[in-house]
Design an enzyme around this catalytic site. Structure first.
Site, mmCIF file in Angstrom:
data_model
loop_
_atom_site.group_PDB
_atom_site.id
_atom_site.type_symbol
_atom_site.label_atom_id
_atom_site.label_comp_id
_atom_site.label_asym_id
_atom_site.label_seq_id
_atom_site.Cartn_x
_atom_site.Cartn_y
_atom_site.Cartn_z
ATOM 1 N N ASN A 1 0.826 -1.209 0.000
ATOM 2 C CA ASN A 1 0.000 0.000 0.000
ATOM 3 C C ASN A 1 0.863 1.263 0.000
ATOM 4 O O ASN A 1 0.530 2.258 0.616
ATOM 5 C CB ASN A 1 -0.983 0.005 1.181
ATOM 6 N N ARG B 1 10.759 4.093 -5.138
ATOM 7 C CA ARG B 1 12.005 4.242 -4.374
ATOM 8 C C ARG B 1 12.391 2.939 -3.668
ATOM 9 O O ARG B 1 13.566 2.691 -3.399
ATOM 10 C CB ARG B 1 11.874 5.372 -3.345
ATOM 11 N N TYR C 1 -5.985 8.068 5.654
ATOM 12 C CA TYR C 1 -6.490 7.014 6.531
ATOM 13 C C TYR C 1 -7.999 6.952 6.353
ATOM 14 O O TYR C 1 -8.610 7.795 5.692
ATOM 15 C CB TYR C 1 -6.134 7.300 7.988
ATOM 16 N N ASP D 1 -11.480 1.336 4.841
ATOM 17 C CA ASP D 1 -10.372 0.382 4.842
ATOM 18 C C ASP D 1 -10.871 -1.024 4.549
ATOM 19 O O ASP D 1 -10.294 -1.762 3.733
ATOM 20 C CB ASP D 1 -9.693 0.383 6.221
#
Length: 387
Positions: A93, A101, A136, A164
């Protein structure tokens, strides 16, 4: 079990991704949960057990192999790629720039591991303008319109990680679909789930009901008003009466037969638009009845209805107890655990029953790396002296 032989490398944190990997683990996949050296944030989210880990970790970490790798270090990234050589699914995620990166560029992964299914869950997706914005669950509740309440001036958040969880369900279903497709094509796929899109899709049919029809001939109901719980003499219950038979059963149960002759209640659409009238007429009658009485009457007439249970009530819910859905397990230093099993059964069997989560960060690192062909020096570099 149905996913025996499937290996999942899980780099996800918090709730959405770990829920997806939990379901895969319950259905038989080998899930290797990779945590940073400090552990997943989820370990501190919830009630804290005697082992130092949270209640949320003990729910979502069940049945997973727990290893720890520092992916900010080249040796940790190299170790991850060695594990990916034998993996079927990678879950993460990370936001797009962060993923690259860490050596998780989607094009490079597909080129290097053509059979690998890469499942990504992000807050806003890979497009601008919000691609790089952290999110979130409460942020997505706000952005997706879930926090707004029709007819209420003040917004309110659902007291659960609803965005979520629905994102995790979409992710799990999608990577499983990609796994099925690979059986035919031999090739993996990149699966992307945006929490904003998942929550918006989830809410579109009902929360955003006014948006589907550009030119409706009749307005629809205020769902929040229609499905509001009823207060009985000794508690609360919910009832749903869509058909004429169900509405008739309701009127009989609460002794409001006059509503059957009221033209404002002639059909479902009319009743929804005149719901305030029904509430005003029925609330005094309902308040004089016990929950047990009204539920018995409604269920006898085939009207869907249920008691509003508290968290404490769930442990003694007769249906859940009789179905074997809830189980207790020994959590070691965490003590006794009370957990829900998999809601999905296969040929009558519940997969993953009695599984628990490990406690220590990276507790399976050495064993897993040894089994994957890492030598002692490599393991020492990855785990630290004396680990």
């Amino acid at each position: 079990m149905v996913l025996d032989g499937v290996r999942v490398i899980d780099l996800t944190t918090v709730v959405a991704g770990p829920l997806a990997s939990l379901i895969l683990a319950q259905q038989g996949a080998e899930v290797i949960k990779v945590e940073p050296p400090a552990g997943d944030l989820i370990r501190r989210l919830g009630y804290i057990a005697g082992d130092g880990a949270s209640s949320t970790h003990h729910v979502l970490g069940r049945g997973k192999t727990l290893i720890s790798l520092d992916l900010t270090d080249a040796s940790g990234r190299d170790a991850l790629h060695r594990l990916l050589g034998d993996a079927d699914i990678l879950l993460h995620n990370y936001r797009p720039g962060v993923a690259e990166r860490l050596g998780l560029d989607p094009d490079e992964l597909q080129a290097r591991y053509p059979r690998l299914i890469v499942g990504e869950v992000t807050g806003f997706g890979s497009e601008m303008p919000l691609r790089d914005v952290r999110a979130y669950d409460p942020v997505i509740q706000a952005e997706s319109g879930l926090a707004a309440r029709p007819g209420d001036e003040d917004p309110a958040l659902y007291p659960q990680y609803i965005c979520d969880k629905v994102s995790g369900l979409y992710l799990c279903q999608a990577v499983t679909a990609a796994l099925a497709a690979r059986a035919t094509t031999g090739k993996g796929k990149r699966v992307e789930v945006s929490m904003l899109e998942a929550a918006t899709a989830f809410a579109w049919m009902d929360v955003h009901m006014p948006l589907t029809l550009a030119d409706p001939v009749r307005p629809g109901p205020n769902i929040a008003k229609v499905y509001r719980p009823w207060k009985a003499k000794d508690g609360w219950f919910v009832v749903v009466m869509l058909s004429e038979k169900e509405f008739g059963g309701w009127c009989e149960a609460v002794e409001a037969l006059d509503l059957l002759e009221d033209e404002r209640c002639a059909d479902m659409a009319s009743r929804f638009l005149n719901w305030d009238t029904i509430r005003e007429r029925c609330e005094p009658n309902v308040a004089s009845l016990s929950v047990e009485t009204v539920l018995a009457r409604l269920r006898e007439k085939g009207v869907p209805a249920g008691k509003v249970n508290t968290s404490e009530d769930m442990l003694t819910h007769p249906q859940l107890l009789n179905s074997g859905f809830l189980y207790e397990a020994d959590g070691g230093k965490a003590g006794r655990l009370r957990l829900p099993a998999s809601p999905a059964r296969f040929d009558g069997e519940r997969p993953g029953l009695n599984a628990v989560a490990g406690s220590a960060i990276g507790q399976d690192t050495r064993t897993l790396l040894q089994a994957s062909g890492f030598d002692d020096d490599e393991i020492a570099t990855l785990t630290g002296a004396g680990a």
